[in-house]
Design a protein around this motif. Sequence first.
Motif, PDB file in Angstrom:
ATOM      1  N   ASP A 188      19.805  -5.386   5.223  1.00 60.99           N
ATOM      2  CA  ASP A 188      19.512  -6.687   5.560  1.00 60.99           C
ATOM      3  C   ASP A 188      20.323  -7.870   4.952  1.00 60.99           C
ATOM      4  OD1 ASP A 188      17.240  -5.840   7.104  1.00 60.99           O
ATOM      5  OD2 ASP A 188      16.158  -5.567   5.169  1.00 60.99           O
TER       6      ASP A 188
ATOM      7  N   HIS B 214      26.629  -9.192   9.738  1.00 60.48           N
ATOM      8  CA  HIS B 214      25.533  -9.011   8.627  1.00 60.48           C
ATOM      9  C   HIS B 214      26.233 -10.096   7.779  1.00 60.48           C
ATOM     10  CE1 HIS B 214      30.161  -7.854   7.306  1.00 60.48           C
ATOM     11  NE2 HIS B 214      29.824  -8.834   6.521  1.00 60.48           N
ATOM     12  N   THR B 215      24.839 -10.195   6.707  1.00 59.49           N
ATOM     13  CA  THR B 215      24.605 -11.176   5.995  1.00 59.49           C
ATOM     14  C   THR B 215      25.382 -10.938   4.696  1.00 59.49           C
ATOM     15  OG1 THR B 215      22.606 -11.897   6.974  1.00 59.49           O
ATOM     16  CG2 THR B 215      23.191 -13.042   4.868  1.00 59.49           C
TER      17      THR B 215
ATOM     18  N   ASN C 221      17.184  -0.888  -3.859  1.00 61.83           N
ATOM     19  CA  ASN C 221      16.300  -0.482  -2.759  1.00 61.83           C
ATOM     20  C   ASN C 221      15.055   0.592  -2.753  1.00 61.83           C
ATOM     21  OD1 ASN C 221      18.131  -1.948  -1.058  1.00 61.83           O
ATOM     22  ND2 ASN C 221      19.366  -0.331  -0.524  1.00 61.83           N
TER      23      ASN C 221
ATOM     24  N   ASN D  95      10.551  -5.009   0.827  1.00 62.70           N
ATOM     25  CA  ASN D  95      10.764  -5.093   2.564  1.00 62.70           C
ATOM     26  C   ASN D  95      11.997  -5.737   2.925  1.00 62.70           C
ATOM     27  OD1 ASN D  95       8.256  -4.020   2.875  1.00 62.70           O
ATOM     28  ND2 ASN D  95       7.410  -6.249   2.643  1.00 62.70           N
ATOM     29  N   VAL D  96      12.940  -5.950   1.669  1.00 64.58           N
ATOM     30  CA  VAL D  96      14.581  -6.241   2.225  1.00 64.58           C
ATOM     31  C   VAL D  96      15.516  -5.173   1.697  1.00 64.58           C
ATOM     32  CG1 VAL D  96      16.129  -8.021   1.585  1.00 64.58           C
ATOM     33  CG2 VAL D  96      13.623  -8.674   1.885  1.00 64.58           C
ATOM     34  N   THR D  97      16.525  -4.896   2.361  1.00 60.99           N
ATOM     35  CA  THR D  97      17.231  -3.741   2.038  1.00 60.99           C
ATOM     36  C   THR D  97      18.505  -4.292   1.755  1.00 60.99           C
ATOM     37  OG1 THR D  97      15.942  -2.272   3.444  1.00 60.99           O
ATOM     38  CG2 THR D  97      18.428  -1.357   3.052  1.00 60.99           C
TER      39      THR D  97
ATOM     40  N   LEU E 176      11.736 -11.958   5.009  1.00 59.99           N
ATOM     41  CA  LEU E 176      13.005 -11.456   6.074  1.00 59.99           C
ATOM     42  C   LEU E 176      13.476 -12.231   6.930  1.00 59.99           C
ATOM     43  CD1 LEU E 176      14.528  -8.937   6.686  1.00 59.99           C
ATOM     44  CD2 LEU E 176      12.738  -8.212   8.083  1.00 59.99           C
ATOM     45  N   ARG E 177      12.664 -13.172   7.502  1.00 59.12           N
ATOM     46  CA  ARG E 177      13.194 -14.109   8.718  1.00 59.12           C
ATOM     47  C   ARG E 177      14.215 -15.013   7.922  1.00 59.12           C
ATOM     48  NH1 ARG E 177      10.731 -18.572   9.902  1.00 59.12           N
ATOM     49  NH2 ARG E 177       8.714 -17.999   9.160  1.00 59.12           N
TER      50      ARG E 177
ATOM     51  N   GLN F  63      17.430 -13.666   6.665  1.00 59.83           N
ATOM     52  CA  GLN F  63      18.478 -13.792   7.743  1.00 59.83           C
ATOM     53  C   GLN F  63      19.129 -14.897   8.133  1.00 59.83           C
ATOM     54  OE1 GLN F  63      15.849 -12.504  11.304  1.00 59.83           O
ATOM     55  NE2 GLN F  63      16.089 -10.128  10.588  1.00 59.83           N
TER      56      GLN F  63
END
Length: 836
Positions: free
Chosen positions: A8, A110-111, A61, A69-71, A409-410, A413
């Motif tokens: 992520d 990718h971020t 991770n 919940n974030v990779t 997560l949102r 991003q």
Amino acid sequence: MPFYQPGDLVIGGIVSQVFYFHDDAPLFNEQPAQSLIEEPVSIVKNYQHILALAFAVKEVNDNPRILSNVTLGFQIINNYYTAQMTYKATISLLSIQDRFVPNYKCGTPHTLIAVVGGLLSESSFNMATLLEIYKIPQFAYGTCSPAQGAKMLFSSMYQMVPNEDTQYKGIVELLLHFRWMWVGLLTLNDDSGDRFLQRVLPEFLNNGICDAFIFKIPKQTYVADILDLLLTQQEKYAVLAEKNTNVFFVYGEFPSIYILQALLFAFHAVSLPPLGKVWIVTSHWDFTAINMERDLDIQTFHGVLSFTVHSNEPLGFQTFLQTIKPFWAKGDGFIQDFWEGAFYCVIPVSDGDEGSSQTCTGEEKLESLPQPIFEMLMTGHSYSIYTALYAVAHALHSVYKSRPRHRVLRELQNVQPWQGTTLEKVPASYLSLSISTHLKAVDLWTVPASPPKSPEDDCGSRISSPLPSQTGFEDELAALYCTISNMKECVPPISLCNDYCFPGSSRKKKEGEKFCCYDCAPCPEGMMSSQKDTDVCVPCPDNQYPNKAQSECLPKLTSFLSYEEKLGNILAMLAVSFSLITASVIGVFRKHQDTPIVKANNQNLTYILLISLLFCFLCSLLFIGWPRKVTCLLRQTAFGIIFSVALSSVLAKTITVVLAFMATKPGSEMKKWVGKRLAKSIVFSCSLIQAGICILWLSTSPPFPDEDMHSLPGKIVLECNEGSVNMFYCVLSYMGFLAMVSFIVAFLARKLPNSFNEAKFITFSMLVFCSVWLSFIPTYLSTKGKYMVAVEVFSILASGAGLLGCIFSPKCYIIILRPELNNKEQINRIRNRYKE
């Protein structure tokens, strides 16, 4: 090919595992030009940097308490140690995967949340030039040689290693501890090398350390240029090999450090002897061996003291390393070069390639590699990468820990790098890094042609000890140096411009040379130096004195004329013996007091003279023994008064002889002067004058007990200070005056016709007396301590014995041995002979 793992959020990494000797790689080609060599030079040891980042990402991770919940993913690109490839790698991180187009948002972007790199300070600043535009945090894990104003220009760059000045102070402390004051400096031939000299040389100067020479290492070169470099630098080898310079302080970064290694290899190849020096390096220098060194059976750096960046061993890291195989992860574009370079084999690309003696089996073990090739323990640089990843993770965790999980997560991003990594919120333990308080003593020698079969065959050895101010380090360093130099005595080397000035001497500057070069001058008399290389000799305390070597102070012994020592004992025996003889003479005269020879020349004066001589001999005992207040007051005054009485008696006897002879002439008026009253007046008045001088002396500046610390080396002389030296010489002068008057009068009356005439005997006695005391003055002034006292005692005894012997021995001879001469008939016969 880069190493990529999706996620992520992506951590960018720029590492240096492969390099070229030249800096002309094109900017936008997929592969750099290979020019003079067929393939790039692989630094297999740096592969641990990649594994450290991968391991840290895996740990984060797998940890549900951090970024749940974030990779996290990562993308790692090699910059080949060149500026061009560093810019290209940085732009690649800013582009979408497999597209070299920065700021392009189409496709599956990718971020990029942070970047870790680079290993060199120059690479870090080249990366920061681009990353600063996007405010992307950058964690530099390698060297820290900031240019002036760099922090203001690159506010988003964080150094994971401390400032170099910290290391320089630690190295200066190390040099001072071992008294390595003559140090060779080897540095890069560029701006960073000049900055290094600007910082180190003043630090050396402030601590009394000198640079023996400054050797500048070329920053980069072609392989073919090594030979030319060898020819141009060979003349400097004599400077490096100079016997007094046994410690080198090296500042450099890879690949420049490898240029130094290559030069030393080349020097050995042309049969130049090994240097055998102690090398001190900063944390910039990681000890590596490249493929082309495997076939070189020589020793490069026999012993190196290296400051290292703080490093801990993360739990599970070695287990993670044991899982690494040639195909352990999809997308690892570094593993093939690493594996083939580390194990000196070839990974088959097809089934037909298997079976070769140099084919990799895939079962090779990383723990079997020597330390210059690969380390199983996490290095300082790898730990900085590991810590940088956790810094980013905790920064993100701090920003979003209070938000609902379904929104994290949102929001991530759409997060911008400067929004998501607010590093001010990172726990201090992840950013407040400092140089370790430990030193590593590394002994690096020949890397074998084939890998060791077990960890026990490791080519390198390490010592980790506290700073030199703590115990243990010196013994370990001595043991290491003993192994290096094959010396029988394991002692650290000496690195001085010249030999030590040992205790008992001081340093004397050599004109026209650096202040570390000096001659050794013996300490002046009465001064000492107890340490090596003392600048000045110092005097001992008053109650101590320097030993023969003038290297330490010893307690002084007390010295005085004692009855226990031989000299004092002899003088005391002489005094007692002369006193007994005088007493015997008195007894003889008392027994024969009615005889003419005793009655002649005033019997009372004879007794006064004998008694005063008796007390003169006894008063000499006051000069022997421990000086005390009473004895000091009585010594000179008693001696002066008693001797004045004796001399007054002699003068009175001489005058009586002259007057008695003159009174026998017809019509002489001298008869009225002849009598006891005149003799008593002479004795009393002359003695009274001396008594007055002594009373004045005692009332103004009396003698007192004193300690003379300086007259005799190593002795504290216990003495009677005369108080007033002038008064002392007044007493002696007055006695000399009486003696001279007596001598003159006696000399004039020496031929008077009288069988019992004492004038000629008094003449001899006064001659002896004056000779003794005239000799006393220069002898007394030229001696010191107890011998001054001995000289005075001897003079008292000698002059008293002269009076006793010259005046009374003839009379005792007649009384005892020639009694027939002691009668009136003999006296009348002599008188009649004179009248005729």
